[in-house]
Design an enzyme around this catalytic site. Structure first.
Site, short mmCIF file in Angstrom:
data_model
loop_
_atom_site.label_atom_id
_atom_site.label_comp_id
_atom_site.label_asym_id
_atom_site.label_seq_id
_atom_site.Cartn_x
_atom_site.Cartn_y
_atom_site.Cartn_z
CG HIS A 95 0.48 6.70 5.85
ND1 HIS A 95 1.90 7.03 6.22
CD2 HIS A 95 0.66 5.14 5.37
CE1 HIS A 95 2.46 6.18 6.31
NE2 HIS A 95 2.07 5.07 5.79
CB CYS B 73 5.38 1.82 6.90
SG CYS B 73 5.24 3.29 6.04
CG LEU B 74 6.50 1.17 0.58
CD1 LEU B 74 5.90 1.42 -0.71
CD2 LEU B 74 7.70 0.00 0.45
CD GLN C 20 3.57 5.82 2.81
OE1 GLN C 20 2.56 5.28 2.31
NE2 GLN C 20 4.59 5.01 3.27
N GLY D 207 0.76 -1.04 0.09
CA GLY D 207 -0.03 0.11 -0.06
C GLY D 207 0.84 1.37 -0.07
CG HIS E 113 -0.07 0.95 7.25
ND1 HIS E 113 1.06 0.52 8.07
CD2 HIS E 113 0.44 1.87 6.46
CE1 HIS E 113 2.02 0.97 7.56
NE2 HIS E 113 1.83 1.82 6.84
CD GLU E 114 -0.94 2.29 2.95
OE1 GLU E 114 -0.71 3.43 2.92
OE2 GLU E 114 0.12 1.39 3.10
NI NI Z 1 2.83 3.26 5.30
#
Ligand code: NI
Length: 187
Positions: free
Chosen positions: A141, A93-94, A51, A46, A137-138
């Site tokens: 953000h 997480c990226l 981000q 995701g 999670h997303e």
């Molecule tokens: Ni993340």
């Protein structure tokens, strides 16, 4: 479109709340394509707009694996309208390259959002599935909330962050979700 640079934990934009999308314009469609291109390039599950430095309420998810066909899911102005159960499992997480830690999540969530055509849809994700966790999670953000804010053990999380040269946990950001804690005790 383009693979964009993913902001790392410590960058301010990741902590800023994102704005609602009022119209699925060309600009938003380009943003969606960039999110997908970047997510696939990084082998992520995701990716949320902040981000890549854009504070709009948009994220993408793809939980397909291996030889399965790609299944890009687009969420615009998402709202989690139902949640229940609880689960602790490892997440990354990226924006936190290679750093994984245990986090507390709801097991089941129902999300309402607009798709890439601006059409409303409702999606249910259950059993603590990757999809259920990715949606939470997303979605976080978009409110400047990061997975470490939900960590199951602050000291373990801090150790992992330090090992990856990332800034430490901000104790003021740790989330105390009474309903989730109750669900964890019942489980
Ligand atoms: Ni993340």
């Amino acid at each position: 479109m383009a693979v964009r640079k993913v902001l790392k934990y410590g960058e301010k934009t990741l902590r800023e709340p994102s704005r609602e999308v009022h119209k699925v314009s060309r600009k938003i469609l380009d943003l969606i394509q960039d999110l997908l291109d970047t997510m696939y390039a990084q082998n992520g599950v995701g990716l949320a707009a902040p981000q890549i430095g854009v504070n709009y309420r948009v994220f993408v998810i793809d939980v397909s694996t291996g030889s399965e066909p790609l299944n890009p899911l687009v969420f615009i102005n998402p709202k989690i309208i139902k949640k229940s159960g609880a689960v602790i499992s490892q997440e990354g997480c990226l924006s936190f390259p290679e750093a994984f830690t245990d986090v507390k999540r709801y097991k089941n969530v129902t999300v309402k959002a607009l798709d890439a055509k601006g059409k409303p849809f409702v999606m249910e994700a259950t059993d603590g599935s990757l999809l259920a966790r990715a949606i939470q999670h997303e979605n976080d953000h978009l409110d400047g909330i990061l997975f470490i804010d939900h960590c199951a053990n602050r000291f373990d999380a801090d150790k992992i962050l330090a090992e990856h040269n990332l800034p430490p946990i901000d104790p003021d950001r740790l989330i105390d979700d009474e309903m989730l804690e109750k669900e964890l005790q019942n489980d």
